[in-house]
Design a protein around this motif. Structure first.
Motif, PDB file in Angstrom:
ATOM      1  N   MET A 151      -6.143 128.816  36.958  1.00 46.66           N
ATOM      2  CA  MET A 151      -4.726 128.704  36.598  1.00 46.66           C
ATOM      3  C   MET A 151      -4.032 130.035  36.856  1.00 46.66           C
ATOM      4  O   MET A 151      -4.536 131.092  36.509  1.00 46.66           O
ATOM      5  CB  MET A 151      -4.607 128.324  35.117  1.00 46.66           C
ATOM      6  N   SER A 152      -2.861 130.034  37.483  1.00 42.57           N
ATOM      7  CA  SER A 152      -2.161 131.266  37.825  1.00 42.57           C
ATOM      8  C   SER A 152      -1.013 131.527  36.862  1.00 42.57           C
ATOM      9  O   SER A 152      -0.550 130.648  36.156  1.00 42.57           O
ATOM     10  CB  SER A 152      -1.622 131.179  39.250  1.00 42.57           C
ATOM     11  N   SER A 153      -0.556 132.793  36.841  1.00 43.22           N
ATOM     12  CA  SER A 153       0.625 133.181  36.097  1.00 43.22           C
ATOM     13  C   SER A 153       1.723 133.513  37.081  1.00 43.22           C
ATOM     14  O   SER A 153       1.500 133.608  38.294  1.00 43.22           O
ATOM     15  CB  SER A 153       0.309 134.379  35.198  1.00 43.22           C
ATOM     16  N   SER A 207     -10.680 143.407  42.857  1.00 40.69           N
ATOM     17  CA  SER A 207      -9.958 142.681  43.901  1.00 40.69           C
ATOM     18  C   SER A 207     -10.539 143.073  45.249  1.00 40.69           C
ATOM     19  O   SER A 207     -11.072 144.176  45.416  1.00 40.69           O
ATOM     20  CB  SER A 207      -8.466 143.046  43.865  1.00 40.69           C
ATOM     21  N   ASP A 208     -10.424 142.177  46.212  1.00 50.37           N
ATOM     22  CA  ASP A 208     -10.807 142.531  47.581  1.00 50.37           C
ATOM     23  C   ASP A 208      -9.934 143.666  48.121  1.00 50.37           C
ATOM     24  O   ASP A 208     -10.369 144.443  48.968  1.00 50.37           O
ATOM     25  CB  ASP A 208     -10.675 141.313  48.503  1.00 50.37           C
ATOM     26  N   GLY A 262      -0.331 143.301  31.328  1.00 53.14           N
ATOM     27  CA  GLY A 262       0.945 143.225  32.037  1.00 53.14           C
ATOM     28  C   GLY A 262       0.787 143.175  33.544  1.00 53.14           C
ATOM     29  O   GLY A 262       1.568 143.780  34.281  1.00 53.14           O
ATOM     30  N   LEU A 263      -0.212 142.446  34.027  1.00 52.50           N
ATOM     31  CA  LEU A 263      -0.485 142.427  35.460  1.00 52.50           C
ATOM     32  C   LEU A 263       0.730 141.952  36.269  1.00 52.50           C
ATOM     33  O   LEU A 263       1.163 142.619  37.214  1.00 52.50           O
ATOM     34  CB  LEU A 263      -1.693 141.534  35.750  1.00 52.50           C
ATOM     35  N   PHE A 294      -1.717 139.960  43.489  1.00 48.91           N
ATOM     36  CA  PHE A 294      -1.592 139.280  42.193  1.00 48.91           C
ATOM     37  C   PHE A 294      -2.052 137.827  42.297  1.00 48.91           C
ATOM     38  O   PHE A 294      -2.770 137.335  41.418  1.00 48.91           O
ATOM     39  CB  PHE A 294      -0.145 139.336  41.710  1.00 48.91           C
ATOM     40  N   ALA A 295      -1.673 137.141  43.361  1.00 53.19           N
ATOM     41  CA  ALA A 295      -2.080 135.740  43.525  1.00 53.19           C
ATOM     42  C   ALA A 295      -3.597 135.630  43.608  1.00 53.19           C
ATOM     43  O   ALA A 295      -4.206 134.693  43.074  1.00 53.19           O
ATOM     44  CB  ALA A 295      -1.432 135.147  44.770  1.00 53.19           C
ATOM     45  N   GLY A 296      -4.234 136.597  44.273  1.00 52.97           N
ATOM     46  CA  GLY A 296      -5.679 136.540  44.425  1.00 52.97           C
ATOM     47  C   GLY A 296      -6.442 136.759  43.132  1.00 52.97           C
ATOM     48  O   GLY A 296      -7.598 136.322  42.999  1.00 52.97           O
ATOM     49  N   LEU A 297      -5.823 137.430  42.160  1.00 56.20           N
ATOM     50  CA  LEU A 297      -6.530 137.712  40.908  1.00 56.20           C
ATOM     51  C   LEU A 297      -6.893 136.444  40.143  1.00 56.20           C
ATOM     52  O   LEU A 297      -7.894 136.415  39.412  1.00 56.20           O
ATOM     53  CB  LEU A 297      -5.665 138.613  40.010  1.00 56.20           C
TER      54      LEU A 297
END
Length: 257
Positions: A1-3, A154-155, A213-214, A236-239
């Motif tokens: 699930m993304s934020s 992260s990559d 607070g990413l 951010f999307a990849g996290l």
């Protein structure tokens, strides 16, 4: 699930209560409370008490013959704290700033400052104020993060490093206060009994996004030119995809008056 990137920070009281309720928050707070060794009948002070997160636990420690004083400069926070402690008659709430504590000199047996000094104007002055408020032999607990140690897996390692740099240089006033706690406490006149470092670990992306607070800080970093827009959005999307890891160091110092 993304934020969602750039969502504003939640209500401050809700943010503080949720952070304290997480596994990492509960663990270090219990450790700090144990090391304070609060006894029945004592006067315990919570500087920057916020919405009263820790006041009930302090009240339980001092018992019916003791007193807990919560100080905060924000009337809205004190209103929330009053709601949480309405049935605890041994808890007193006072509006005041850490740089001018509304406490009579030499009247406090135990005191704590938890994740407050990183935000204040002059941490050294706040600790001097605390030294005046405590009596000889008093025990004081301090806890602050060192945001220079924030790591997010992260990559795109450079984007993660850029996020940490933004957090340290822009997002938090005194981002490395954790490493300085013992030195500043000694300069204020305290004797250091113990210095401990714990590492809160986040494996849940949603919880990390809320606490660290990413999303909101990534958007701020993009707006201020610290991170490239497309790269920041991809990072951010990849996290939120697959396994997640983030951590930082939290320093606790126990000192004596």
């Amino acid at each position: 699930m993304s934020s969602t990137l750039g969502v504003p920070r939640p209500d401050q009281a809700v943010y503080m209560l949720r952070a304290a309720a997480g596994d990492a928050g509960r663990a270090y707070k219990q450790q700090l409370l144990d090391l304070l060794d609060i006894q029945a009948g004592q006067t315990a002070l919570d500087v920057g008490c916020g919405p009263g997160t820790d006041l009930p636990a302090l009240a339980e420690c001092v018992g019916d013959s003791g007193t807990v004083i919560g100080v905060d400069r924000d009337p809205a926070m004190l209103a929330r704290a009053r709601e949480r402690t309405n049935d605890l008659h041994r808890v007193e709430l006072r509006e005041g700033d850490v740089h001018a504590l509304p406490i009579d000199p030499g009247t406090v047996d135990r005191a704590k400052i938890d994740r407050v000094l990183m935000h204040v104007t002059e941490p050294a002055d706040a600790l001097t104020q605390l030294h005046h408020a405590t009596r000889p032999g008093a025990r004081v607990g301090l806890a602050e993060p060192d945001w220079d140690t924030l790591i997010v897996d992260s990559d795109d390692l450079e984007a993660s490093r850029a996020f940490t740099r933004y957090t340290t240089t822009k997002a938090v006033r005194h981002a490395t206060i954790g490493r300085s706690l013992a030195r500043l406490a000694e300069q204020a006149g305290f004797r250091i009994e113990a210095v401990l470092a714990t590492t809160p670990v986040f494996r849940d992306f949603q919880e990390a996004d809320h606490t660290l607070g990413l999303g909101r800080n990534t958007q701020k970093a993009i707006n201020e030119g610290c991170i490239d827009r497309d790269r920041g959005h991809r990072w951010f999307a990849g996290l939120s995809q697959g396994s997640f890891y983030a951590s930082f160091s939290l320093v606790s110092v126990i000192c004596l008056r």
